[in-house]
Design an enzyme around this catalytic site. Structure first.
Site, PDB file in Angstrom:
ATOM      1  N   LYS A 168       0.844  -1.215   0.000  1.00  0.00           N
ATOM      2  CA  LYS A 168       0.000   0.000   0.000  1.00  0.00           C
ATOM      3  C   LYS A 168       0.869   1.251   0.000  1.00  0.00           C
ATOM      4  CE  LYS A 168      -1.587   1.708   4.058  1.00  0.00           C
ATOM      5  NZ  LYS A 168      -1.343   3.129   4.348  1.00  0.00           N
ATOM      6  N   ASN A 169       1.889   1.251   0.872  1.00  0.00           N
ATOM      7  CA  ASN A 169       2.658   2.485   1.021  1.00  0.00           C
ATOM      8  C   ASN A 169       3.643   2.714  -0.118  1.00  0.00           C
ATOM      9  OD1 ASN A 169       1.181   3.047   3.237  1.00  0.00           O
ATOM     10  ND2 ASN A 169       2.756   2.528   4.745  1.00  0.00           N
ATOM     11  N   ARG A 202      -4.082  10.930   4.578  1.00  0.00           N
ATOM     12  CA  ARG A 202      -2.962  11.860   4.601  1.00  0.00           C
ATOM     13  C   ARG A 202      -2.021  11.686   3.417  1.00  0.00           C
ATOM     14  NH1 ARG A 202      -0.796  14.813   8.278  1.00  0.00           N
ATOM     15  NH2 ARG A 202       1.077  14.113   7.234  1.00  0.00           N
ATOM     16  N   CYS A 236      -4.089  13.051  12.878  1.00  0.00           N
ATOM     17  CA  CYS A 236      -4.903  11.850  12.738  1.00  0.00           C
ATOM     18  C   CYS A 236      -4.772  11.047  14.008  1.00  0.00           C
ATOM     19  CB  CYS A 236      -4.504  11.045  11.511  1.00  0.00           C
ATOM     20  SG  CYS A 236      -2.911  10.278  11.711  1.00  0.00           S
ATOM     21  N   ARG A 273       0.829  15.136  12.653  1.00  0.00           N
ATOM     22  CA  ARG A 273       1.571  14.730  11.449  1.00  0.00           C
ATOM     23  C   ARG A 273       1.836  15.947  10.567  1.00  0.00           C
ATOM     24  NH1 ARG A 273      -0.752   9.215   9.150  1.00  0.00           N
ATOM     25  NH2 ARG A 273       1.218   9.235   8.043  1.00  0.00           N
ATOM     26  N   ASP A 303       4.746   0.841  11.954  1.00  0.00           N
ATOM     27  CA  ASP A 303       3.495   0.257  11.457  1.00  0.00           C
ATOM     28  C   ASP A 303       3.266  -1.173  11.953  1.00  0.00           C
ATOM     29  OD1 ASP A 303       2.919   2.597  10.165  1.00  0.00           O
ATOM     30  OD2 ASP A 303       3.601   1.933   8.200  1.00  0.00           O
ATOM     31  N   ARG A 314      -8.687   0.054   5.003  1.00  0.00           N
ATOM     32  CA  ARG A 314      -7.830   1.021   4.322  1.00  0.00           C
ATOM     33  C   ARG A 314      -6.533   0.377   3.865  1.00  0.00           C
ATOM     34  NH1 ARG A 314      -6.906   6.431   7.387  1.00  0.00           N
ATOM     35  NH2 ARG A 314      -5.637   6.560   5.529  1.00  0.00           N
TER      36      ARG A 314
HETATM   37  N1  EPU Z   1       7.418  14.655  10.324  1.00  0.00           N
HETATM   38  C1  EPU Z   1       7.735  15.957  10.556  1.00  0.00           C
HETATM   39  N2  EPU Z   1       7.597  16.844   9.522  1.00  0.00           N
HETATM   40  C2  EPU Z   1       7.164  16.465   8.284  1.00  0.00           C
HETATM   41  C3  EPU Z   1       6.848  15.122   8.065  1.00  0.00           C
HETATM   42  C4  EPU Z   1       6.982  14.235   9.109  1.00  0.00           C
HETATM   43  O1  EPU Z   1       8.137  16.345  11.651  1.00  0.00           O
HETATM   44  O2  EPU Z   1       7.072  17.315   7.393  1.00  0.00           O
HETATM   45  C5  EPU Z   1       7.552  13.681  11.418  1.00  0.00           C
HETATM   46  C6  EPU Z   1       6.258  12.920  11.719  1.00  0.00           C
HETATM   47  O3  EPU Z   1       5.416  13.632  12.582  1.00  0.00           O
HETATM   48  C7  EPU Z   1       6.788  11.646  12.319  1.00  0.00           C
HETATM   49  C8  EPU Z   1       8.075  11.401  11.520  1.00  0.00           C
HETATM   50  O4  EPU Z   1       8.431  12.665  10.980  1.00  0.00           O
HETATM   51  O5  EPU Z   1       7.123  11.857  13.668  1.00  0.00           O
HETATM   52  C9  EPU Z   1       7.945  10.393  10.404  1.00  0.00           C
HETATM   53  O6  EPU Z   1       6.803  10.664   9.609  1.00  0.00           O
HETATM   54  P1  EPU Z   1       6.760  10.382   8.046  1.00  0.00           P
HETATM   55  O7  EPU Z   1       6.661  11.667   7.323  1.00  0.00           O
HETATM   56  O8  EPU Z   1       7.892   9.487   7.683  1.00  0.00           O
HETATM   57  O9  EPU Z   1       5.382   9.625   7.893  1.00  0.00           O
HETATM   58  P2  EPU Z   1       4.525   9.610   6.555  1.00  0.00           P
HETATM   59  O10 EPU Z   1       5.464   9.674   5.426  1.00  0.00           O
HETATM   60  O11 EPU Z   1       3.450  10.623   6.648  1.00  0.00           O
HETATM   61  C10 EPU Z   1       4.548   7.029   6.134  1.00  0.00           C
HETATM   62  C11 EPU Z   1       3.537   5.926   6.071  1.00  0.00           C
HETATM   63  C12 EPU Z   1       3.012   5.626   7.460  1.00  0.00           C
HETATM   64  C13 EPU Z   1       4.193   5.251   8.354  1.00  0.00           C
HETATM   65  C14 EPU Z   1       5.232   6.373   8.336  1.00  0.00           C
HETATM   66  C15 EPU Z   1       6.500   6.053   9.112  1.00  0.00           C
HETATM   67  C16 EPU Z   1       2.511   6.071   3.886  1.00  0.00           C
HETATM   68  C17 EPU Z   1       1.315   6.341   3.085  1.00  0.00           C
HETATM   69  N3  EPU Z   1       2.430   6.286   5.195  1.00  0.00           N
HETATM   70  O12 EPU Z   1       3.848   8.179   6.637  1.00  0.00           O
HETATM   71  O13 EPU Z   1       2.142   4.509   7.331  1.00  0.00           O
HETATM   72  O14 EPU Z   1       3.756   5.029   9.670  1.00  0.00           O
HETATM   73  O15 EPU Z   1       5.629   6.664   6.969  1.00  0.00           O
HETATM   74  O16 EPU Z   1       7.078   4.900   8.613  1.00  0.00           O
HETATM   75  O17 EPU Z   1       3.525   5.646   3.370  1.00  0.00           O
HETATM   76  C18 EPU Z   1       0.302   3.150   7.820  1.00  0.00           C
HETATM   77  O18 EPU Z   1       0.499   2.547   6.753  1.00  0.00           O
HETATM   78  O19 EPU Z   1      -0.486   2.726   8.704  1.00  0.00           O
HETATM   79  C19 EPU Z   1       1.006   4.398   8.079  1.00  0.00           C
HETATM   80  C20 EPU Z   1       0.590   5.294   8.981  1.00  0.00           C
END
Ligand code: EPU
Length: 435
Positions: free
Chosen positions: A22-23, A93, A117, A122, A322, A414
């Protein structure tokens, strides 16, 4: 709204096929915005999040069609509307991934600012910092991120934040940089396999991305990209969930289509607590590394009460956030005290209160939970709060004494394709009923 009714006590036994990630699929789908001509990506799981992404892409002029065998074709038909609206973005998101590609290809993008969320705050500041460094003008208007740029220009960008790098932020800036003028260097880029998979798709489209999967990614901008076919990596989180299910129920499950090399932290942790993870055909070979080739099969089994351990979630290649909720369910039944520390999303513990309702012994202290193993969990009505927390509750239901109902299973839909059918085929007693 549907709920799952689960009767605990069955051992999971048999074979299960792991779907495409998915990701990986979500950012890659957004990447199709960059191309001239259609792209086909496969195998794309039939998930609510994939459908949301198709809807968002539809709003900004992309046609999509998914065949029964999971081939998703995406083609840009109309570039006149570049607005991803809040009513769509708030559902998922990952919608933020359209920002970089829209901006790079069309010179403008308007994307609703995603809110928080159930797994906590986030922010998207790192995404915006990266795009600004490429020359985008970005402002907020009516809750939307409004970004414009005549042509983006390559830059050196540091993507680290207080919790490490950002997966989707790396994806967004990487996609934007493919069409920028000159060279972009991403430092402290996310190293997740999904980022490397996205880069493979972009390169198949004619992009020049090197180093994806390491903290330093170098992108030479090109003038245009063409649609491409791309094979998506297996879903390491779905695989990890089934591995934990096999371990928890003292079962024996062969997982087909797994990349064990993407899961070494998980495999290592499972082995530490006494689970046997071996390449298919070499059962019991605890010392043997699972086959690293794509589409390999892995057998996961356990025949005894597991040892406790400590788990710290970390960016890849560390233990994934995750799978934090799911391993918590496993450790609820281990023989002693375990500590689980969440280093990515410190508030991602909504499942704790529900596991307590099932008789777990968990104490939360800041971003750490102390899990004391109990002899058994007891079936109860519980509520899913987010995708991975719901998976943890379903796993708990599989071993709990009596009946567990997990409500609000739209969360699980999801990110897990037909989880109840897959679990049933392994012998679980689980039904979906309308609430
Ligand atoms: N963060 C910041 N600033 C930003 C972006 C992120 O401070 O601009 C922080 C976040 O708050 C968090 C950390 O950095 O503390 C990591 O967040 P990241 O941006 O890596 O998360 P994401 O890219 O929004 C993806 C996955 C998530 C998974 C995370 C971490 C997808 C669609 N989502 O989210 O997956 O938990 O990476 O590995 O790829 C899930 O599948 O259930 C899910 C939530």
């Amino acid at each position: 709204m549907d709920k799952f009714v689960i009767k605990g006590g069955s051992r999971l036994k048999g074979r299960v096929n792991i779907g495409g990630s998915k990701n990986s699929a979500l950012p890659i789908m957004a990447g199709a915005l960059l191309a001239e001509g259609p792209s086909t990506i496969y195998p794309v799981p039939d998930l609510a999040d994939v459908r949301y992404m198709c809807e968002i892409l539809g709003d900004v002029g992309v046609s999509s069609g998914r065949s029964r065998d999971g081939r998703l074709t995406l083609a840009v038909e109309d570039e006149s509307d570049s607005h991803a609206r809040y009513d769509r973005v708030r559902k998922m998101r990952a919608s933020i991934c359209v920002l970089g590609p829209l901006l790079a290809k069309r010179g403008r993008a308007r994307v609703a600012m995603p809110g928080g969320c159930n797994i906590g705050s986030r922010p998207v500041n790192l995404h915006l910092r990266g795009l600004r460094a490429l020359g985008a003008e970005i402002e907020l208007a009516g809750g939307d991120i409004v970004a414009t740029a005549k042509r983006l220009t390559g830059a050196t960008i540091f993507l680290g934040g207080p919790f490490g790098s950002t997966v989707l932020g790396t994806a967004n800036v990487m996609m934007a940089a493919t069409l920028a003028e000159g060279t972009t260097v991403l430092e402290a880029a996310a190293c997740e396999p999904e980022v490397a998979d996205l880069a493979a798709y972009l390169n198949a489209m004619g992009a020049q991305v090197r180093g994806a999967g390491t903290p330093r990614v170098v992108i030479e901008g090109v003038a245009s990209l063409r649609g491409a076919a791309h094979h998506i990596i297996p879903d390491r989180i779905e695989a990890g969930t089934f591995m934990i299910g096999a371990a928890l129920t003292n079962g024996e499950v062969t997982l087909e289509n797994v990349r064990a090399d993407h899961m070494m932290a998980v495999v290592d942790k499972l082995r530490q607590v006494g689970v046997i993870v071996a390449p298919a055909g070499e059962k019991g070979g605890e010392k043997v590394q699972p086959d690293n080739s794509p589409d390999a099969s892995v057998v996961v089994s356990s025949a005894r009460r597991l040892e406790p351990t400590d788990v710290v979630t970390q960016p890849y290649p560390g233990f994934p956030t995750d799978l934090q909720a799911q391993i918590m369910t496993l450790l609820c039944l281990a023989d002693g005290n375990s500590a689980i520390t969440e280093k990515i999303f410190p508030d991602r513990f909504m499942h704790v209160a529900e596991l307590l309702r099932m008789g777990a012994d968990i104490r939360k202290e800041g971003p750490t939970t102390i899990v004391t193993g109990v002899k058994r969990l007891i079936g109860a009505p519980v509520m899913a709060s987010d995708l991975r927390a719901s998976a943890a509750l379903v796993l708990a239901g599989l071993v709990a004494r009596g009946e567990t109902t997990v409500s609000r299973v739209y969360h699980i839909d999801r990110g897990y394709e037909q989880i109840e059918a897959k679990l049933r085929s392994l012998g679980a007693d689980i039904r979906r009923v309308a609430e």
